[in-house]
Design an enzyme around this catalytic site. Structure first.
Site, PDB file in Angstrom:
ATOM      1  N   ASP A 272       0.823  -1.293  -0.049  1.00 47.48           N
ATOM      2  CA  ASP A 272       0.081  -0.001  -0.086  1.00 47.48           C
ATOM      3  C   ASP A 272       0.959   1.311   0.089  1.00 47.48           C
ATOM      4  O   ASP A 272       0.302   2.421  -0.479  1.00 47.48           O
ATOM      5  CB  ASP A 272      -0.923   0.017   1.319  1.00 47.48           C
ATOM      6  CG  ASP A 272      -2.121  -0.817   0.786  1.00 47.48           C
ATOM      7  OD1 ASP A 272      -1.992  -2.302   1.074  1.00 47.48           O
ATOM      8  OD2 ASP A 272      -3.245  -0.513   0.443  1.00 47.48           O
ATOM      9  N   ASN A 282       1.640  -3.100   4.101  1.00 49.12           N
ATOM     10  CA  ASN A 282       0.773  -3.918   3.571  1.00 49.12           C
ATOM     11  C   ASN A 282      -0.434  -4.415   4.450  1.00 49.12           C
ATOM     12  O   ASN A 282      -0.475  -4.288   5.858  1.00 49.12           O
ATOM     13  CB  ASN A 282       1.183  -5.083   2.796  1.00 49.12           C
ATOM     14  CG  ASN A 282       0.235  -5.810   1.826  1.00 49.12           C
ATOM     15  OD1 ASN A 282      -0.438  -4.991   0.936  1.00 49.12           O
ATOM     16  ND2 ASN A 282       0.080  -7.135   1.622  1.00 49.12           N
TER      17      ASN A 282
HETATM   18  O1  MRU Z   1      -7.662  -2.709   2.931  1.00 48.89           O
HETATM   19  P1  MRU Z   1      -7.485  -3.117   1.548  1.00 48.89           P
HETATM   20  O2  MRU Z   1      -8.315  -4.190   1.137  1.00 48.89           O
HETATM   21  O3  MRU Z   1      -7.682  -2.042   0.623  1.00 48.89           O
HETATM   22  O4  MRU Z   1      -6.056  -3.680   1.540  1.00 48.89           O
HETATM   23  C1  MRU Z   1      -5.504  -4.125   0.243  1.00 48.89           C
HETATM   24  C2  MRU Z   1      -4.027  -4.547   0.416  1.00 48.89           C
HETATM   25  O5  MRU Z   1      -3.530  -4.603   1.576  1.00 48.89           O
HETATM   26  C3  MRU Z   1      -3.243  -4.930  -0.821  1.00 48.89           C
HETATM   27  O6  MRU Z   1      -2.425  -5.941  -0.616  1.00 48.89           O
HETATM   28  C4  MRU Z   1      -2.559  -3.708  -1.379  1.00 48.89           C
HETATM   29  O7  MRU Z   1      -3.436  -2.479  -1.564  1.00 48.89           O
HETATM   30  C5  MRU Z   1      -2.004  -4.061  -2.669  1.00 48.89           C
HETATM   31  S1  MRU Z   1      -3.054  -4.141  -3.980  1.00 48.89           S
HETATM   32  C6  MRU Z   1      -2.560  -4.276  -5.375  1.00 48.89           C
END
Ligand code: MRU
Length: 381
Positions: A272, A282
């Site tokens: 992220d 992440n």
């Molecule tokens: O809370 P989320 O579902 O948005 O979290 C998503 C993640 O942690 C993913 O691994 C990250 O955004 C990478 S997406 C290509």
């Protein structure tokens, strides 16, 4: 025989669409039970969709925000460029406030603002402001399309680099020298969802999995369920099974046993926000996986397009971690509440994997190895 590029691409799910002037998203809170598409009409709809994870995954949030600011500005009829710019900036700040950790949100909106200023500041506005306003809106929409297209392309590039890494590891283990047919199934363990549902393309860390299927390699995925919001169970399993890819669901606390017994070729995860030193935030639970992988000698690959790498954040400890409502742990997925009323909760949505646990970072420009501080910087030169 692989499934072939055309067939795979045709079947690929695209969670954020812009069609006939409408921003349409697949509401991911409804999956896997229902495929429900909703239209986001204004900035409040977009804020709400991002906050409630109807659209989620760092790159998809960025793409949605870029289109989101277009649909919001489309409805506004301002009297001057200054007013347009001010409204744009207010919507941008409002949308950025929906989720703090994934940098792609701010990245996409700041890129949109840069575009606006690069055109608007150079224009000489006359009596035909209404026409000029229309022109700015068109240019902004083109920029949102470019952000979507670039994300799609970068997923494919990360997929190619990632697949090369995985086939090399698998070949070192003594199989696959004669190509796909000779290969043991490429086996990975993943956490959360960093697939098509999280991006405008094949995903980040799941892109090599799709490419493997496309090109005819055997491929197997173990998917952590990913408590508390179950992105692994609900989303990764849904999209991979839909594409005919061999996926096995496990609870998060089973990961160690699976790593030990199945010895996957790698653990692959998304990101992220990656700090300048290579620490990567992440989904909560990622850091523990990385420590386990290192202990067991399994490569740990974090996939991060350039839009996720934030050189202005020096290290992981500087990344703001989103904390979410305790109801997500206590009651959200259960018919009856499963924790005592009034219990104290702590619900961070992300954790930071320290760079020393990351074997390599896969980007659309290539694979980056330690020392990450030097090598990540080089990507932007
Ligand atoms: O809370 P989320 O579902 O948005 O979290 C998503 C993640 O942690 C993913 O691994 C990250 O955004 C990478 S997406 C290509």
């Amino acid at each position: 025989m692989g499934k072939g590029k055309e067939k795979m691409e045709k079947e690929r799910i695209t969670p954020v669409k812009y069609e006939e002037g409408k921003l349409i998203i697949l509401d991911q809170t409804e999956l896997p039970a229902r495929e429900k598409w909703i239209v986001l009409e204004n900035s409040h709809d977009v804020w709400d969709a991002v906050k409630k994870l109807k659209v989620r995954g760092a790159p998809a949030i960025g793409v949605c925000a870029a289109y989101g600011i277009c649909v919001s500005m489309e409805k506004s009829h301002t009297c001057s460029y200054d007013q347009f710019r001010k409204e744009f900036s207010d919507v941008k700040d409002y949308l950025i406030s929906s989720r703090p950790t994934a940098v792609n949100l701010a990245w996409a909106l700041e890129r949109m603002e840069k575009k606006l200023l690069s055109i608007g500041d150079g224009l000489c506005f006359g009596p035909s402001w209404r026409q000029e306003e229309g022109y700015l809106k068109e240019e902004l929409l083109k920029e949102a399309h470019a952000i979507r297209r670039e994300d799609e392309e970068s997923c494919r590039a990360m997929g190619e680099y990632g697949l090369r890494l995985l086939t090399e590891i698998s070949a070192r283990k003594g199989a696959g020298e004669k190509g796909p047919e000779d290969q043991q199934p490429i086996t990975v363990l993943t956490h959360c969802n960093a697939g098509a549902l999280a991006t405008a393309g094949y995903g980040t860390c799941l892109a090599p999995v799709y490419l493997a299927a496309e090109k005819g390699y055997g491929v197997r995925v173990f998917s952590d369920e990913t408590r508390p919001l179950l992105q692994g169970a609900r989303l990764t399993c849904w999209e991979l099974a839909r594409a005919g890819i061999d996926v096995t669901l496990i609870c998060d606390d089973m990961a160690y046993s699976v790593l030990k017994k199945e010895k996957p070729h790698a653990v692959v995860v998304g990101c992220d926000r990656m700090a300048a030193n290579g620490d990567g935030a992440n989904k909560i639970g990622t850091a523990a996986l990385a420590v386990m992988a290192k202990e067991l000698g399994i490569p740990f690959f974090m996939f991060a397009p350039k839009s996720t790498i934030d050189l202005s954040t020096p290290a992981g400890e500087d990344i703001r971690i989103e904390e979410r409502d305790g109801d997500e742990i206590c009651s959200m997925w259960y018919e009856e509440r499963m924790a005592p009323e009034g219990i104290k909760t702590f619900n961070p949505a992300f954790d930071v994997t320290e760079n020393r646990y990351i074997t390599a970072v896969v980007t659309e420009k290539g694979v980056v190895y330690p020392p990450f501080d030097e090598n990540l910087k080089r990507l932007f030169e």
